[in-house]
Design a protein around this motif. Structure first.
Motif, PDB file in Angstrom:
ATOM      1  N   ASP A 185      24.982  -5.987 -54.731  1.00  0.00           N
ATOM      2  CA  ASP A 185      23.827  -6.231 -53.873  1.00  0.00           C
ATOM      3  C   ASP A 185      22.763  -5.141 -54.036  1.00  0.00           C
ATOM      4  OD1 ASP A 185      22.547  -7.954 -52.135  1.00  0.00           O
ATOM      5  OD2 ASP A 185      23.236  -6.888 -50.345  1.00  0.00           O
ATOM      6  N   GLY A 186      22.591  -4.665 -55.257  1.00  0.00           N
ATOM      7  CA  GLY A 186      21.564  -3.661 -55.516  1.00  0.00           C
ATOM      8  C   GLY A 186      21.943  -2.252 -55.104  1.00  0.00           C
ATOM      9  N   LYS A 187      23.196  -2.048 -54.710  1.00  0.00           N
ATOM     10  CA  LYS A 187      23.621  -0.719 -54.255  1.00  0.00           C
ATOM     11  C   LYS A 187      24.772  -0.212 -55.109  1.00  0.00           C
ATOM     12  CE  LYS A 187      22.311  -2.033 -49.626  1.00  0.00           C
ATOM     13  NZ  LYS A 187      22.755  -2.704 -48.417  1.00  0.00           N
ATOM     14  N   ALA A 188      24.825   1.091 -55.313  1.00  0.00           N
ATOM     15  CA  ALA A 188      25.917   1.665 -56.096  1.00  0.00           C
ATOM     16  C   ALA A 188      26.213   3.083 -55.615  1.00  0.00           C
ATOM     17  CB  ALA A 188      25.541   1.692 -57.574  1.00  0.00           C
ATOM     18  N   MET A 189      27.483   3.507 -55.776  1.00  0.00           N
ATOM     19  CA  MET A 189      27.857   4.899 -55.524  1.00  0.00           C
ATOM     20  C   MET A 189      27.689   5.649 -56.837  1.00  0.00           C
ATOM     21  SD  MET A 189      29.145   5.426 -52.424  1.00  0.00           S
ATOM     22  CE  MET A 189      30.402   6.705 -52.528  1.00  0.00           C
ATOM     23  N   VAL A 190      27.048   6.794 -56.780  1.00  0.00           N
ATOM     24  CA  VAL A 190      26.860   7.580 -57.993  1.00  0.00           C
ATOM     25  C   VAL A 190      27.334   9.013 -57.733  1.00  0.00           C
ATOM     26  CG1 VAL A 190      25.185   8.442 -59.677  1.00  0.00           C
ATOM     27  CG2 VAL A 190      24.866   6.179 -58.661  1.00  0.00           C
ATOM     28  N   SER A 191      28.141   9.563 -58.657  1.00  0.00           N
ATOM     29  CA  SER A 191      28.599  10.958 -58.507  1.00  0.00           C
ATOM     30  C   SER A 191      27.725  11.878 -59.343  1.00  0.00           C
ATOM     31  CB  SER A 191      30.047  11.098 -58.980  1.00  0.00           C
ATOM     32  OG  SER A 191      30.873  10.309 -58.159  1.00  0.00           O
ATOM     33  N   LEU A 192      27.323  12.986 -58.751  1.00  0.00           N
ATOM     34  CA  LEU A 192      26.544  13.989 -59.470  1.00  0.00           C
ATOM     35  C   LEU A 192      27.306  15.303 -59.426  1.00  0.00           C
ATOM     36  CD1 LEU A 192      22.924  13.442 -58.064  1.00  0.00           C
ATOM     37  CD2 LEU A 192      23.843  12.609 -60.226  1.00  0.00           C
ATOM     38  N   LYS A 193      26.983  16.183 -60.367  1.00  0.00           N
ATOM     39  CA  LYS A 193      27.581  17.522 -60.309  1.00  0.00           C
ATOM     40  C   LYS A 193      27.053  18.239 -59.052  1.00  0.00           C
ATOM     41  CE  LYS A 193      24.043  19.892 -63.031  1.00  0.00           C
ATOM     42  NZ  LYS A 193      23.009  19.082 -63.547  1.00  0.00           N
ATOM     43  N   ASP A 194      27.776  19.256 -58.593  1.00  0.00           N
ATOM     44  CA  ASP A 194      27.325  20.037 -57.445  1.00  0.00           C
ATOM     45  C   ASP A 194      25.929  20.582 -57.722  1.00  0.00           C
ATOM     46  OD1 ASP A 194      29.452  19.576 -55.898  1.00  0.00           O
ATOM     47  OD2 ASP A 194      30.430  21.536 -56.206  1.00  0.00           O
ATOM     48  N   GLY A 195      25.058  20.511 -56.737  1.00  0.00           N
ATOM     49  CA  GLY A 195      23.694  21.007 -56.934  1.00  0.00           C
ATOM     50  C   GLY A 195      22.827  20.031 -57.703  1.00  0.00           C
ATOM     51  N   GLY A 196      23.306  18.817 -57.918  1.00  0.00           N
ATOM     52  CA  GLY A 196      22.540  17.811 -58.663  1.00  0.00           C
ATOM     53  C   GLY A 196      21.259  17.443 -57.917  1.00  0.00           C
ATOM     54  N   THR A 197      20.223  17.172 -58.685  1.00  0.00           N
ATOM     55  CA  THR A 197      18.912  16.863 -58.091  1.00  0.00           C
ATOM     56  C   THR A 197      18.613  15.371 -58.223  1.00  0.00           C
ATOM     57  OG1 THR A 197      17.788  17.159 -60.183  1.00  0.00           O
ATOM     58  CG2 THR A 197      18.027  19.119 -58.787  1.00  0.00           C
ATOM     59  N   LEU A 198      17.478  14.994 -57.604  1.00  0.00           N
ATOM     60  CA  LEU A 198      17.031  13.614 -57.755  1.00  0.00           C
ATOM     61  C   LEU A 198      16.787  13.315 -59.239  1.00  0.00           C
ATOM     62  CD1 LEU A 198      16.072  10.920 -56.538  1.00  0.00           C
ATOM     63  CD2 LEU A 198      13.811  11.934 -56.316  1.00  0.00           C
ATOM     64  N   GLY A 199      16.212  14.300 -59.944  1.00  0.00           N
ATOM     65  CA  GLY A 199      15.972  14.130 -61.384  1.00  0.00           C
ATOM     66  C   GLY A 199      17.280  13.853 -62.127  1.00  0.00           C
ATOM     67  N   ASP A 200      18.355  14.558 -61.735  1.00  0.00           N
ATOM     68  CA  ASP A 200      19.666  14.322 -62.363  1.00  0.00           C
ATOM     69  C   ASP A 200      20.151  12.896 -62.090  1.00  0.00           C
ATOM     70  OD1 ASP A 200      19.678  16.921 -63.273  1.00  0.00           O
ATOM     71  OD2 ASP A 200      20.781  17.695 -61.524  1.00  0.00           O
ATOM     72  N   LEU A 201      19.884  12.452 -60.857  1.00  0.00           N
ATOM     73  CA  LEU A 201      20.307  11.087 -60.510  1.00  0.00           C
ATOM     74  C   LEU A 201      19.581  10.072 -61.397  1.00  0.00           C
ATOM     75  CD1 LEU A 201      21.740   9.013 -58.660  1.00  0.00           C
ATOM     76  CD2 LEU A 201      19.772   9.164 -57.132  1.00  0.00           C
ATOM     77  N   LEU A 202      18.272  10.269 -61.567  1.00  0.00           N
ATOM     78  CA  LEU A 202      17.501   9.359 -62.427  1.00  0.00           C
ATOM     79  C   LEU A 202      18.055   9.388 -63.851  1.00  0.00           C
ATOM     80  CD1 LEU A 202      13.815  10.048 -61.229  1.00  0.00           C
ATOM     81  CD2 LEU A 202      15.318   8.180 -60.549  1.00  0.00           C
ATOM     82  N   ASP A 203      18.377  10.609 -64.335  1.00  0.00           N
ATOM     83  CA  ASP A 203      18.979  10.767 -65.667  1.00  0.00           C
ATOM     84  C   ASP A 203      20.274   9.990 -65.788  1.00  0.00           C
ATOM     85  OD1 ASP A 203      17.234  12.272 -66.998  1.00  0.00           O
ATOM     86  OD2 ASP A 203      18.345  14.183 -66.863  1.00  0.00           O
ATOM     87  N   THR A 204      21.129  10.174 -64.795  1.00  0.00           N
ATOM     88  CA  THR A 204      22.438   9.505 -64.799  1.00  0.00           C
ATOM     89  C   THR A 204      22.277   7.992 -64.888  1.00  0.00           C
ATOM     90  OG1 THR A 204      23.239  11.291 -63.411  1.00  0.00           O
ATOM     91  CG2 THR A 204      24.634   9.330 -63.536  1.00  0.00           C
ATOM     92  N   LEU A 205      21.253   7.487 -64.183  1.00  0.00           N
ATOM     93  CA  LEU A 205      21.042   6.039 -64.175  1.00  0.00           C
ATOM     94  C   LEU A 205      20.226   5.565 -65.382  1.00  0.00           C
ATOM     95  CD1 LEU A 205      20.227   5.616 -60.379  1.00  0.00           C
ATOM     96  CD2 LEU A 205      22.338   4.923 -61.523  1.00  0.00           C
ATOM     97  N   GLY A 206      19.708   6.537 -66.146  1.00  0.00           N
ATOM     98  CA  GLY A 206      18.901   6.176 -67.322  1.00  0.00           C
ATOM     99  C   GLY A 206      17.509   5.693 -66.953  1.00  0.00           C
ATOM    100  N   ILE A 207      17.015   6.126 -65.775  1.00  0.00           N
ATOM    101  CA  ILE A 207      15.675   5.710 -65.352  1.00  0.00           C
ATOM    102  C   ILE A 207      14.659   6.764 -65.805  1.00  0.00           C
ATOM    103  CG2 ILE A 207      14.200   5.105 -63.388  1.00  0.00           C
ATOM    104  CD1 ILE A 207      16.710   4.462 -61.785  1.00  0.00           C
ATOM    105  N   PRO A 208      13.714   6.392 -66.661  1.00  0.00           N
ATOM    106  CA  PRO A 208      12.689   7.359 -67.068  1.00  0.00           C
ATOM    107  C   PRO A 208      11.957   7.891 -65.830  1.00  0.00           C
ATOM    108  CG  PRO A 208      12.528   5.341 -68.355  1.00  0.00           C
ATOM    109  CD  PRO A 208      13.506   5.069 -67.258  1.00  0.00           C
ATOM    110  N   PRO A 209      11.639   9.180 -65.808  1.00  0.00           N
ATOM    111  CA  PRO A 209      11.095   9.785 -64.584  1.00  0.00           C
ATOM    112  C   PRO A 209       9.787   9.164 -64.107  1.00  0.00           C
ATOM    113  CG  PRO A 209      11.219  11.386 -66.394  1.00  0.00           C
ATOM    114  CD  PRO A 209      11.866  10.149 -66.880  1.00  0.00           C
ATOM    115  N   ASP A 210       9.033   8.519 -65.009  1.00  0.00           N
ATOM    116  CA  ASP A 210       7.746   7.966 -64.561  1.00  0.00           C
ATOM    117  C   ASP A 210       7.860   6.511 -64.101  1.00  0.00           C
ATOM    118  OD1 ASP A 210       8.429   7.202 -67.132  1.00  0.00           O
ATOM    119  OD2 ASP A 210       6.345   6.825 -67.709  1.00  0.00           O
TER     120      ASP A 210
END
Lengths: 611, 76
Positions: free
Chosen positions: B13-38
């Motif tokens: 339903d358009g929602k997902a759980m995503v794990s990031l390393k400790d101290g991960g940023t929004l930018g890291d989340l975008l990276d993990t999902l493969g979403i270009p920052p712009d």
């Protein structure tokens, strides 16, 4: 007087006659057209204390200088009158093709006076103007009315080309939430303007125009149009989001921002919002996007539902229509606890056919549901169990409201009068008796000030601060703070008054940087009138003040510039806040040049030429 | 429709759980999902709409944060 046609049709329904008036350019210039000109005429000609349903109230249809010119989004006309719902000045705005056609026929607007003895409709075919009997189709839906008028015309080409604005059963029965519908599915929705039309026994206006709008310099205008179109296409909202998903793309965003009114605003997040979102509409019921006259955005949604349970009136199996839009799908959906998209779409179709404002109708159902769940409105009065989430109740109550049957008789008076009748006016979620649209100000403070101060009551299209507060269209602001919001709301309100007066659709302002300079460039290229930006800014302020004066003379006071108790006292939104209206309202009055009672000062009025 | 391509296979339903390393940023989340920052035009973190900027991308996320990422959207 290029861009304007320079003529207004004045129709006296009591005498059954009409005449054509020239517009004095000096009278017009400080008000631009559309909302400004219509409001000025109403202010000058109608006692603000008039009973909205009396013959002395007037009903004004008005276009703007850009209406019909081919400028992007230049489809709009406005209906101005005294509102029977709020008792304020009413100006309801609609797109489609009716407004441009009226101009092609040679008129900037029509003023209706008096009351007809028998149901009538106005026929306009260029210079041919006639008040005709509507006895044969009084009682019919807006769709049937349009089809009926077309079918009566012998010339089949003409029958295809006319444009019709009409009321349905709701307007005829003086429902205070009745709207005017044109082109079958576009609505001059808010403030009960359809009921004033009904009180005048005016069923419809059918218009055909073959004339041209004169332009001083076609080449310069064409250049201005191409530029404006490029700005609109380049805007992420107007160029991508609205064309792809329509307005209902907002559902998931507003829900994630935790400002989605749910169960009559008792909570601000709806678990299953995605089922009613624009993305789901696009994947399920959408047939194709539909644009109004000269619109590069085409946010309209031509939809189709085939489930026999959820079709509209008139056909048992199959039905097509337009909508639902964001406000409709949210208020009929989350605010009623309903995630059944087909049922919401059917209720939307019913509103269009019966001529009822979807925002007010939906909000009134939500109020009824809370009254029912709290035990204030008994099942025997309702005729059914109207618990939140009951999609059948939404459809049945909508139909009853349109027909004034059973509980629908009091619901047709709007949410405030329903809640008051059952002893709990605090459960009405609106301002100045106008039901609120679908953004909870506890998580977007500026919208609280906007609802409280808008001259027609709780309204989003009198100052769409969401554009900056949530979407960041021009700049991104923090929606949770009150600092700077008085100025933001005033700015949005005034530029909106200018856009509404120009004949452009308000959605042009959702294009990044489509501000005064863009509007100025289009108006001047179309008219040669040479408006300066400062002059346009003054026009916006002048209209805001003129409307305020009308309301004050009608008997409204500072006490009416408030919000429902729930929004001021019960925590909601992402941080469990209330709307801190008291932090913004005094500053707003001050910025407006109004005294502490919200009355414009003599200095302010004389500066605007309103003294 | 195109924006949905960035959703992980595990989403519903358009929602997902995503794990990031400790101290991960929004930018890291975008990276993990493969979403270009712009690509995102609107980001809402725990119900607060944040717009998009490098500053927002550099913000550290904490466990349990709910981040909503939208393409161009809007208009009521």
């Amino acid at each position: 007087m290029e861009a304007w046609m320079g003529k207004i049709l004045r129709v006296n329904l009591s005498y059954g006659d009409y005449h054509i008036e020239e517009i004095d350019p000096d009278y017009l210039r400080p008000y631009l057209g559309g909302r400004g000109l219509g409001s000025k005429i109403l202010y000058d000609e109608v006692d603000p204390q008039v009973d909205p349903f009396s013959p002395e109230n007037k009903l004004i249809f008005m276009t703007g200088p850009l209406t019909g010119t081919g400028a992007p989004c230049s489809s709009r006309y406005m209906v101005i009158t005294k509102s029977p719902l709020s008792g304020t000045i009413a100006c309801s705005n609609s797109g489609g093709f009716f407004g441009p056609e009226l101009k092609f026929a040679g008129y900037d607007g029509i003023i209706f006076e008096g009351v007809a003895d028998e149901p009538v409709y106005l026929w306009i075919n260029d210079d041919e103007v006639e008040i005709r009997s509507a006895a044969e189709f009084w009682g019919k839906t807006t769709h049937e009315t349009e089809d009926f008028i077309r079918a009566k015309i012998e010339n089949k080409y003409l029958a295809k080309e006319i444009r019709v604005a009409s009321i349905g059963p709701a307007g005829e029965k003086l429902s205070r939430i009745a709207c005017v519908i044109n082109d079958k599915n576009r609505a001059a929705g808010r403030s009960g303007v359809g009921a004033v039309m009904g009180s005048k026994k005016l069923k419809a206006i059918a218009v055909r125009g073959t004339g041209k709008i004169m332009l001083p310099d076609k080449e310069a205008f064409h250049k201005a149009v191409l530029h404006a179109r490029d700005v609109i296409r380049a805007g992420p909202v107007t160029g991508e989001a609205l064309p792809a998903y329509g307005t209902a793309v907002l559902v998931n965003i507003i829900n994630e921002a935790k400002i989605l009114p749910t169960n009559n605003w008792q909570v601000t997040y709806f678990e299953t919002a995605n089922k009613i979102a624009g993305e789901t509409i696009a994947e399920t019921i959408l047939k194709r996007p539909k644009g109004c006259f000269a619109c590069p955005i085409a946010c309209g949604r031509l939809t189709e539902i085939s489930d026999p349970q959820n079709t509209g009136m008139g056909s048992p199996k199959y039905f097509k229509g337009e909508g639902p839009e964001y406000e409709t799908v949210e208020l009929m959906g989350a605010s009623c606890g309903i995630d059944n998209l087909a049922a919401i779409t059917k209720a939307n179709y019913l509103c269009n056919e019966m001529g009822m404002d979807t925002i007010s109708a939906a909000a009134t159902v939500a109020t009824a549901m809370e009254l029912y769940e709290k035990g204030y409105l008994p099942e025997k009065d309702l005729g059914l169990k109207a618990n939140f989430g009951n999609a059948d109740a939404l459809i049945i109550l909508t139909e009853k409201m349109g027909k004034r049957e059973g509980i629908g008789d009091i619901m047709a008076e709007g949410g405030y009068r329903l809640a008051e009748q059952y002893g709990h006016p605090e459960l009405f979620m609106g301002v100045k008796k106008l039901e609120a649209p679908a953004y909870d100000p506890r998580g977007v403070q500026s919208m609280g000030l906007q609802y409280a101060t808008s001259n027609r009551g709780a309204c989003h299209v009198r100052g769409y601060a969401i554009a900056n507060e949530i979407l960041g269209v021009h700049v991104k602001t923090d929606p949770l703070i009150t600092e700077g919001k008085a100025e933001m709301v005033k700015t949005f309100q005034d530029i909106t008054a200018v856009i509404d007066s120009s004949g452009l659709c308000l959605f042009v302002a959702l294009a990044t940087n489509f501000l005064y300079e863009e509007i100025q460039s289009l108006i001047n290229a179309a008219s040669g009138a040479g408006y300066t930006v400062d002059e346009l800014v003054s026009i916006g302020e002048r209209i805001s003040n003129l409307e305020r004066l009308f309301n004050l003379k009608a008997g409204l006071t500072k006490a009416d510039d408030t919000l429902p108790k729930r929004l001021l006292e019960e925590p909601g939104g992402p941080k469990g806040d209330v709307c801190r209206l008291n932090e913004m309202l005094p500053e707003y009055y001050q910025l407006r040049g109004w005294d502490e009672n919200g009355v414009p000062t003599t200095d302010k009025l004389s500066g605007l030429g309103l003294q | 429709m195109k924006f949905k391509q960035y959703l992980p296979a595990s989403s519903s339903d358009g929602k997902a759980m995503v794990s990031l390393k400790d101290g991960g940023t929004l930018g890291d989340l975008l990276d993990t999902l493969g979403i270009p920052p712009d690509v995102p035009k609107l980001v809402i973190i725990n119900g607060i709409s944040r717009g998009v900027s490098n500053t927002v991308n550099a913000e550290t996320l904490t466990d349990g944060d709910v981040v909503a990422i939208f393409p161009p959207s809007g208009g009521g």
